[in-house]
Every structure is written in structure tokens, then in C-alpha cells.
Design an enzyme around this catalytic site. Structure first.
Site, PDB file in Angstrom:
ATOM      1  N   ASN A 214      46.190  32.708  25.849  1.00 45.48           N
ATOM      2  CA  ASN A 214      46.542  34.123  25.812  1.00 45.48           C
ATOM      3  C   ASN A 214      45.962  34.893  26.996  1.00 45.48           C
ATOM      4  OD1 ASN A 214      48.087  33.846  23.564  1.00 45.48           O
ATOM      5  ND2 ASN A 214      46.694  34.882  22.160  1.00 45.48           N
ATOM      6  N   CYS A 268      41.174  29.390  54.257  1.00 41.51           N
ATOM      7  CA  CYS A 268      42.283  30.258  53.859  1.00 41.51           C
ATOM      8  C   CYS A 268      41.968  31.183  52.687  1.00 41.51           C
ATOM      9  CB  CYS A 268      43.508  29.413  53.518  1.00 41.51           C
ATOM     10  SG  CYS A 268      44.143  28.427  54.890  1.00 41.51           S
TER      11      CYS A 268
END
EC number: 1.1.1.132
Length: 436
Positions: A214, A268
Site C-alpha cells: 500500500n 548519475c
């Protein structure tokens, strides 16, 4: 199977309809007499497409009935599913009053039952609830022992309103948390005909799986919204961006990057997260999720340090300095950051990373390693066995396969801290994982 379902809200009513539709004898239980009347009339107490027809068919065939009597339902069935609500308190914690009351009544009913009964918690509850709340109450009021005299299991639901029946019949998986094998087997038999894998785990794991799913769904919604807001400020349609992002099933929507461990690093990710967060701030765009990523990343490195520090020994071996195995790249390496923290706190640190050592002497990164971080470079050693032998605490920093054996066969007198995931399972032994 004869099944009783406690709580006839969205989850309970759907389960009652789907189980009776698959041939099970179902008794629905609720404190609301109005809901029970509707069930016994074959009417749905909630709005859910297709549910009314299922309930009507169940009542017509005699496979479904409702009652407000807990004892009657327990005595008439083999397995009970708790589907009662667990609403939020003002502080965000769960309200367990409904769970506790049902367990008290169910425990009293079990006291006089000779047939083995299985109690299944389908309500969403936090890890530890079944062991610390449900089982003690059931045992107290029944006078019996869980896992011996009666079974206990957890069966989190993944039903979405308006598509609940389809979700029940075509789940991605069925998760079962079992206290004992017999409880798991009985519960699994209900779902045997569904075309989905049945995953049987411990109770606390199953409880945590539900919350993880959830929160992950909520994270995806929030992430997409924040990207959309930043994209719009940049004059870009965020929907177009996310459409392409979602085409990538190798990295973006896959198991990749979805294993707990040390912080991310490299050339990155840190740079790009920081740049996008800065630009969002510059444009007055609220992006609290994206803006929190670097803080969360730093907290994971701090956690690794705290795990080392708590052992009390000052002799530490760090195996793996680059942010991932198979490279000499130290840019934004969390392992390098961890090494800096240990050095700064006066630990006697030795480091093994053959790729970084080679780069220091022969590679393009040699200048950086020797001149920018000479204090770290001086700690690099070429003999793995010696590094391990001279340390009290061994830190597995990246996934170099040479390190794996140390997590599975810890050298005598040593402590191993696994930041990678080499440990085959969580143990109470000399090896400890950062998230396991």
C-alpha cells in the site's frame, strides 16, 4: 469449507460473496442487524459491481447466511476470517478496538469447541499485531494454545473498490502468513483453484507485506504527481513523460532497485536527484518526496555506521569501496562516505577493493584516489585473507562474489555486517544485515 466472516464491510462482504460463489458454506457475522438482514435477503450492504448478484445466488443456494451471533458462527464453521475495520487514530496509529472485541468473543466461543478451528486475520494490521494482540486475547479467552489447539494465519487482501470481485478472482498473488503449517495448509486450500502463486510466510512478514504494497502504491502516485508538477513548470506534459517511463520494464517497473541494502551512489543518481530537487525549489514547486531522497540516502549510510559502532571494536575491515561491484567508480560512493566516517571517528580501518586498488596504480581514476583521498588510498590492501584476519568487524560493502562466503560462514570470533544481501536469511548469529 465451512467459513465464517467477521465484519461485512467492503472486504468482508466481497469475501462472503466470492467464497460462497466458489462453493464454500459461508456465515457472515456483523454487529449491525441491518447488514445481516440485507445479507439474508440476498442484498449487498455496500456498492460494488456484481456483488449483489453473488450474494443473492449464495443465499438462494443456501451457501450464505448472516448472523449477529459470534458463538453460533464459530461453532458452525472450520475457519474464521476477521475482516473488521482498523481505522486510524488522530495520531496515525491503528484503532484495534474492533479486532480486540471480536477476538474476545471468538476466544470464548473456542473454549467449548472440540474441532480444530483456524482464525485468519484479513484486516490490515501492523507487524506484531497478531502475535502481540490477537493471539494473547484468543488464548486468554479460550484457555487454549495457538498453533496447537487452534490455528492462526494472516491473509492480507489486495481488493480495490469498484473492481473488488475481479481482484479477488484474479489476484497477482495470495499471501499467507502462518503460525503453523497446518493453519497455512487449511487457508491455502481455499485459494488452490485461483490462477495465482500462493506465497506462505511467517505472520509478521505477511503483515508487513500488506503495508509495503500500500505504501508503494501511494509512493508511485505521489512520485508521478511530483514529476508531473515539475514537468509542467518546465513546459512539458508530465503525462507524456510518465508514459515513456512506464514503457521500461527492465529497470523502471521491475524488481531492479527493489532490494533493501546500502544507499545508492555513482555518477548519475545522486547528481540528478539533487539537480531536479534544486530546480523544483527554484520554481517554487513542492516536491517533498523527491526532495527527501538525498536525506534518506544519507540516513542509510549513517545506519551502517551505527551498526559498526555498536559492536565496540575499533578494528574494522571494509570489503568493497566502489558503489557497486565490478567498477572502480568512487563518485558519490556510499561505501567511500562510510569509510570517511570511520576514519574520522578513529577506527582502525583496512579496505579491500581490487578494482579500486588497480585503478589507483594503473587506471584513469588513479590521480583522484592518490591525491584527493590519500588517507583512504593508504588503507587499501591487496590480501583479502589478511584484511579479514586482522579485523574484528567485517563489513560487506558491495556485491563482489568473493565476499559472499563470509556472510554464510562467519570466521570464528568475527562479526559480519552485510550491506549487500549475501546472508541467506535473517539470523541471530554473528552476521547481521542492514535491513534483515
Amino acid at each position: 469449507m465451512r467459513i465464517s466472516i467477521f465484519g461485512l464491510g467492503y472486504v468482508g462482504a466481497v469475501c462472503a460473496g466470492c467464497l460462497s460463489g466458489r462453493g464454500h458454506e459461508v456465515v457472515g457475522v456483523d454487529i449491525s442487524a441491518a447488514k445481516i438482514d440485507m445479507i439474508n435477503q440476498g442484498k449487498s450492504p455496500i456498492v460494488e459491481p456484481g456483488l449483489g448478484e453473488l450474494l443473492a445466488e449464495g443465499v438462494k443456494t443456501g451457501r450464505l447466511r448472516g448472523t449477529t451471533n459470534v458463538t453460533e458462527a464459530v461453532l458452525a464453521t472450520e475457519l474464521s476470517m476477521l475482516c473488521v475495520g482498523t481505522p486510524s487514530k488522530l495520531n496515525g496509529d491503528l484503532e484495534l478496538d474492533y479486532i480486540e472485541e471480536v477476538c474476545r468473543q471468538m476466544g470464548s466461543a473456542l473454549r467449548d469447541k472440540t474441532e480444530r478451528h483456524t482464525v485468519v486475520v484479513r484486516s490490515t494490521v501492523l507487524p506484531g499485531t497478531v502475535h502481540n494482540v490477537v493471539i494473547p486475547i484468543l488464548e486468554e479467552f479460550s484457555g487454549k494454545k495457538a498453533g496447537v489447539d487452534f490455528g492462526v494465519a494472516v491473509n492480507p487482501e489486495f481488493l480495490r473498490e469498484s473492481t473488488a470481485i475481479k481482484d479477488y478472482n484474479f489476484p497477482p498473488m495470495t499471501v499467507i502468513g502462518e503460525l503453523d503449517k497446518a493453519s497455512g495448509r487449511r487457508l491455502a486450500s481455499i485459494y488452490a483453484e485461483l490462477d495465482a502463486p500462493i506465497v506462505r510466510k511467517g505472520i509478521a512478514v505477511a503483515e508487513m507485506i500488506k503495508y509495503t504494497c500500500n505504501v508503494w502504491h501511494a509512493t508511485k502516485v505521489t512520485f508521478a504527481n511530483e514529476i508531473g508538477n515539475i514537468a509542467k513548470a518546465a513546459g512539458v506534459d508530465g503525462r507524456e513523460v510518465m508514459e515513456v517511463v512506464c514503457m521500461d520494464n527492465k529497470l523502471n517497473l521491475s524488481q531492479y532497485y527493489m532490494r533493501p541494502g546500502l544507499a545508492f551512489g555513482g555518477s548519475c543518481l545522486p547528481k540528478d536527484v539533487s539537480a531536479l530537487s534544486y530546480r523544483a525549489h527554484l520554481w517554487d514547486i513542492e516536491a517533498p518526496l523527491i526532495s527527501s531522497l538525498m536525506r534518506s540516502n544519507a540516513a542509510q549510510v549513517q545506519k551502517a555506521y551505527d551498526m559498526i559502532d555498536k559492536h565496540g571494536s575499533r578494528k574494522v575491515a571494509l570489503l568493497g569501496l566502489s558503489f557497486k561491484a565490478g567498477t572502480d567508480d568512487l563518485r558519490e560512493s556510499p561505501q567511500l562516505e562510510l569509510a570517511e566516517m570511520l576514519i574520522g571517528k578513529g577506527f582502525k580501518l583496512s579496505i579491500f577493493d581490487s578494482n579500486v586498488e588497480y585503478a589507483r596504480d594503473h587506471g584513469a581514476n588513479g590521480h583522484y584516489i592518490k591525491n584527493e583521498i590519500p588517507h583512504v588510498s593508504a588503507l587499501l590492501q591487496s590480501d583479502l585473507d589478511k584484511v579479514v584476519a586482522e579485523a574484528d568487524v567485517i563489513v560487506l560493502g558491495n556485491a563482489d562474489p568473493r565476499f559472499e562466503k563470509l556472510a554464510k560462514d562467519v570466521p570464528a570470533g568475527k562479526k559480519v555486517i552485510d550491506l549487500v544481501g549475501f546472508m541467506p536469511q535473517r539470523t541471530a548469529g554473528a552476521a547481521e544485515g542492514i535491513c534483515w
